[in-house]
Design a protein around this motif. Structure first.
Motif, mmCIF file in Angstrom:
data_model
loop_
_atom_site.group_PDB
_atom_site.id
_atom_site.type_symbol
_atom_site.label_atom_id
_atom_site.label_comp_id
_atom_site.label_asym_id
_atom_site.label_seq_id
_atom_site.Cartn_x
_atom_site.Cartn_y
_atom_site.Cartn_z
ATOM 1 N N GLY A 230 28.622 36.705 45.837
ATOM 2 C CA GLY A 230 27.922 36.749 44.545
ATOM 3 C C GLY A 230 27.690 38.179 44.088
ATOM 4 N N GLY A 231 27.606 38.349 42.797
ATOM 5 C CA GLY A 231 27.168 39.612 42.212
ATOM 6 C C GLY A 231 28.129 40.781 42.306
ATOM 7 N N VAL A 232 29.398 40.510 42.645
ATOM 8 C CA VAL A 232 30.349 41.619 42.783
ATOM 9 C C VAL A 232 31.034 41.969 41.460
ATOM 10 C CG1 VAL A 232 30.824 41.258 45.241
ATOM 11 C CG2 VAL A 232 32.189 40.063 43.536
ATOM 12 N N GLY A 233 30.797 41.156 40.436
ATOM 13 C CA GLY A 233 31.356 41.482 39.123
ATOM 14 C C GLY A 233 32.447 40.540 38.637
ATOM 15 N N LYS A 234 32.440 39.286 39.121
ATOM 16 C CA LYS A 234 33.457 38.329 38.666
ATOM 17 C C LYS A 234 33.412 38.122 37.159
ATOM 18 C CE LYS A 234 31.630 35.257 41.298
ATOM 19 N NZ LYS A 234 30.796 36.184 42.052
ATOM 20 N N SER A 235 32.190 37.904 36.645
ATOM 21 C CA SER A 235 32.081 37.613 35.209
ATOM 22 C C SER A 235 32.488 38.831 34.391
ATOM 23 C CB SER A 235 30.646 37.225 34.841
ATOM 24 O OG SER A 235 30.248 36.145 35.623
ATOM 25 N N SER A 236 32.065 40.012 34.839
ATOM 26 C CA SER A 236 32.430 41.227 34.102
ATOM 27 C C SER A 236 33.938 41.402 34.111
ATOM 28 C CB SER A 236 31.768 42.464 34.722
ATOM 29 O OG SER A 236 30.403 42.236 34.917
ATOM 30 N N VAL A 237 34.559 41.235 35.282
ATOM 31 C CA VAL A 237 36.017 41.411 35.369
ATOM 32 C C VAL A 237 36.718 40.336 34.538
ATOM 33 C CG1 VAL A 237 37.998 41.341 36.949
ATOM 34 C CG2 VAL A 237 35.959 42.647 37.568
ATOM 35 N N ALA B 286 33.191 28.850 34.435
ATOM 36 C CA ALA B 286 33.135 27.788 35.440
ATOM 37 C C ALA B 286 31.922 27.958 36.359
ATOM 38 C CB ALA B 286 34.430 27.769 36.248
ATOM 39 N N ASP B 287 31.117 28.968 36.082
ATOM 40 C CA ASP B 287 29.883 29.195 36.847
ATOM 41 C C ASP B 287 28.766 28.393 36.168
ATOM 42 O OD1 ASP B 287 27.965 30.139 38.500
ATOM 43 O OD2 ASP B 287 28.358 32.261 38.165
ATOM 44 N N ILE B 288 28.775 27.103 36.469
ATOM 45 C CA ILE B 288 27.908 26.173 35.731
ATOM 46 C C ILE B 288 26.425 26.453 35.983
ATOM 47 C CG2 ILE B 288 27.339 23.704 35.411
ATOM 48 C CD1 ILE B 288 30.149 24.283 34.466
ATOM 49 N N GLU C 238 38.971 45.936 43.093
ATOM 50 C CA GLU C 238 37.781 46.465 43.763
ATOM 51 C C GLU C 238 36.843 47.001 42.687
ATOM 52 O OE1 GLU C 238 37.161 48.561 47.880
ATOM 53 O OE2 GLU C 238 37.748 50.045 46.401
ATOM 54 N N ASN C 239 35.744 46.287 42.503
ATOM 55 C CA ASN C 239 34.771 46.681 41.476
ATOM 56 C C ASN C 239 33.688 47.547 42.121
ATOM 57 O OD1 ASN C 239 33.484 46.697 38.938
ATOM 58 N ND2 ASN C 239 32.305 44.863 39.426
ATOM 59 N N MET C 240 33.085 48.394 41.312
ATOM 60 C CA MET C 240 31.998 49.283 41.764
ATOM 61 C C MET C 240 32.487 50.196 42.897
ATOM 62 S SD MET C 240 28.713 46.830 41.510
ATOM 63 C CE MET C 240 28.825 45.161 40.904
ATOM 64 N N LEU D 214 37.595 49.603 39.752
ATOM 65 C CA LEU D 214 36.747 49.875 38.585
ATOM 66 C C LEU D 214 35.522 50.646 39.067
ATOM 67 C CD1 LEU D 214 36.622 46.497 36.606
ATOM 68 C CD2 LEU D 214 37.541 48.665 35.793
ATOM 69 N N PRO D 215 35.082 51.648 38.309
ATOM 70 C CA PRO D 215 33.906 52.413 38.729
ATOM 71 C C PRO D 215 32.613 51.664 38.435
ATOM 72 C CG PRO D 215 34.692 53.200 36.609
ATOM 73 C CD PRO D 215 35.656 52.120 37.046
ATOM 74 N N ILE D 216 31.541 52.107 39.050
ATOM 75 C CA ILE D 216 30.203 51.688 38.597
ATOM 76 C C ILE D 216 29.987 52.445 37.302
ATOM 77 C CG2 ILE D 216 27.716 51.813 39.040
ATOM 78 C CD1 ILE D 216 28.349 51.848 42.022
ATOM 79 N N ASP D 217 29.733 51.714 36.245
ATOM 80 C CA ASP D 217 29.574 52.371 34.948
ATOM 81 C C ASP D 217 28.357 51.785 34.237
ATOM 82 O OD1 ASP D 217 29.711 53.496 32.489
ATOM 83 O OD2 ASP D 217 31.772 52.864 32.043
ATOM 84 N N PRO D 218 27.290 52.581 34.108
ATOM 85 C CA PRO D 218 26.086 52.061 33.447
ATOM 86 C C PRO D 218 26.365 51.566 32.029
ATOM 87 C CG PRO D 218 25.654 54.215 34.438
ATOM 88 C CD PRO D 218 27.126 53.966 34.575
HETATM 89 N N1 LIG Z 1 31.500 48.140 37.421
HETATM 90 C C1 LIG Z 1 30.246 47.914 37.071
HETATM 91 N N2 LIG Z 1 29.427 48.916 36.656
HETATM 92 C C2 LIG Z 1 28.141 48.667 36.313
HETATM 93 N N3 LIG Z 1 27.585 47.448 36.314
HETATM 94 C C3 LIG Z 1 28.359 46.410 36.706
HETATM 95 C C4 LIG Z 1 29.716 46.582 37.091
HETATM 96 N N4 LIG Z 1 30.229 45.369 37.410
HETATM 97 C C5 LIG Z 1 29.232 44.488 37.231
HETATM 98 N N5 LIG Z 1 28.114 45.103 36.812
HETATM 99 C C6 LIG Z 1 26.801 44.503 36.521
HETATM 100 O O1 LIG Z 1 26.376 43.807 37.702
HETATM 101 C C7 LIG Z 1 25.767 42.561 37.373
HETATM 102 C C8 LIG Z 1 26.516 41.437 38.063
HETATM 103 O O2 LIG Z 1 27.827 41.377 37.510
HETATM 104 P P1 LIG Z 1 28.550 39.997 37.221
HETATM 105 O O3 LIG Z 1 27.632 39.024 36.561
HETATM 106 O O4 LIG Z 1 29.844 40.316 36.564
HETATM 107 O O5 LIG Z 1 28.793 39.544 38.723
HETATM 108 P P2 LIG Z 1 29.225 38.102 39.281
HETATM 109 O O6 LIG Z 1 30.028 38.350 40.506
HETATM 110 O O7 LIG Z 1 29.890 37.313 38.203
HETATM 111 O O8 LIG Z 1 27.831 37.475 39.628
HETATM 112 P P3 LIG Z 1 27.521 35.954 40.132
HETATM 113 O O9 LIG Z 1 27.987 35.904 41.554
HETATM 114 O O10 LIG Z 1 26.053 35.834 39.977
HETATM 115 O O11 LIG Z 1 28.314 35.032 39.229
HETATM 116 C C9 LIG Z 1 25.790 42.476 35.847
HETATM 117 O O12 LIG Z 1 24.564 42.903 35.361
HETATM 118 C C10 LIG Z 1 26.892 43.436 35.420
HETATM 119 O O13 LIG Z 1 26.648 43.999 34.149
#
Ligand SMILES: Nc1ncnc2c1ncn2[C@@H]1O[C@H](COP(=O)(O)OP(=O)(O)OP(=O)(O)O)[C@@H](O)[C@H]1O
Length: 251
Positions: free
Chosen positions: A18-25, A45-47, A179-181, A216-220
């Motif tokens: 969880g929380g690795v950035g799937k939705s963002s990617v 699909a993340d109901i 590889e995110n963050m 992908l970098p960590i990008d605020p």
């Molecule tokens: N590369 C990044 N730089 C900065 N913030 C990021 C980055 N990737 C994701 N985030 C932030 O981290 C948080 C979690 O990202 P995201 O929702 O994409 O993860 P997820 O894997 O889909 O989470 P979940 O497992 O809960 O579905 C969000 O607030 C998002 O904006």
């Protein structure tokens, strides 16, 4: 589930963690594909933890529903077709407290009942874990493959490998790893910092014999744009490289 004549290619974006950035990617892939003139859709699909509508700034808009089915909502800038349980709930903070079979049924309905229109690509933003929803998607959807997202920590990779092995066991292609963050660049001196240790995505991809799509970098700014519903405005050359790599598999 049958092939849907309105959807050319379907890609699941997943990660055991969880929380690795799937939705963002997922969202960034659709935006970059749309910028290239492709017709794209995104299925949230993340109901139980839907975040796609927020990222695209879709608030107080509901899908039109008639006897033919459910029309996905289109994003403002690139007309990306979006469906998410949150577009169907009365309030976005309303919880969905369903057991696995109901969650799987929702995904099947998103595939069968949503009137997707002529998509080159449908991206599925998957929930974390290797539970009912990933199983339904991998077992019963006509999927072209999965993009795997990880962050660089060993713990993340240990769990992400489970997702990779799940995809392989269910005989679907792993299209590659993102590889995110991976790193952060100091905005003042431009120094690259690795807060989670040296990136390992490339080595792990080689070990597992899967394509490495990029980092992908960590990008605020990304985080801020996700929260503000402005993901269609976000630009980063790294995401272009990732989509270039992904498209190699489809050329
Ligand atoms: N590369 C990044 N730089 C900065 N913030 C990021 C980055 N990737 C994701 N985030 C932030 O981290 C948080 C979690 O990202 P995201 O929702 O994409 O993860 P997820 O894997 O889909 O989470 P979940 O497992 O809960 O579905 C969000 O607030 C998002 O904006």
């Amino acid at each position: 589930m049958e092939l849907n004549p309105n959807i050319n290619r379907t890609i699941a974006v997943m990660s055991g963690k969880g929380g690795v950035g799937k939705s963002s990617v997922s969202a960034l892939l659709t935006v970059e594909m749309a910028r290239r003139g492709l017709k794209v859709g995104i299925m949230d699909a993340d109901i139980t933890g839907p975040s796609v509508p927020t990222m695209f700034g879709i608030v107080n808009i509901r899908p039109t529903i008639n006897e033919a089915g459910i029309f996905p909502v289109e994003t403002e800038k690139y007309k990306i077709q979006v469906i998410s349980i949150n577009l169907l709930l009365e309030r976005p903070d309303q919880p969905v407290i369903w057991r696995g079979p109901l969650l799987s049924k929702a995904i099947q309905d998103f595939w069968n009942e949503v009137l997707w229109s002529d998509l080159d690509f449908l991206i599925l933003d998957m929930p974390p874990g290797t539970g009912d929803v990933p199983l339904t998607v991998l077992q019963s959807m006509p999927l072209d493959g999965a993009v795997i997202v990880s962050s660089p920590q060993d713990l993340a990779f240990m769990i992400v490998k489970k997702a990779i092995h799940m995809v392989q066991q269910l005989q679907k292609p792993v299209l590659g790893l993102v590889e995110n963050m991976s790193f952060i660049q100091c905005p003042k001196c431009q120094e690259i910092i690795y807060p989670f240790g040296q990136p390992k995505g490339k080595d792990i991809s080689t070990q597992l014999q899967i394509p490495f799509l990029g980092e992908l970098p960590i990008d605020p700014v990304l985080s801020e744009y996700c929260d503000a519903g402005k993901i269609e405005e976000y630009e980063n050359p790294k995401i272009k490289n990732i989509v270039d790599m992904l498209m190699v598999g489809f050329s």
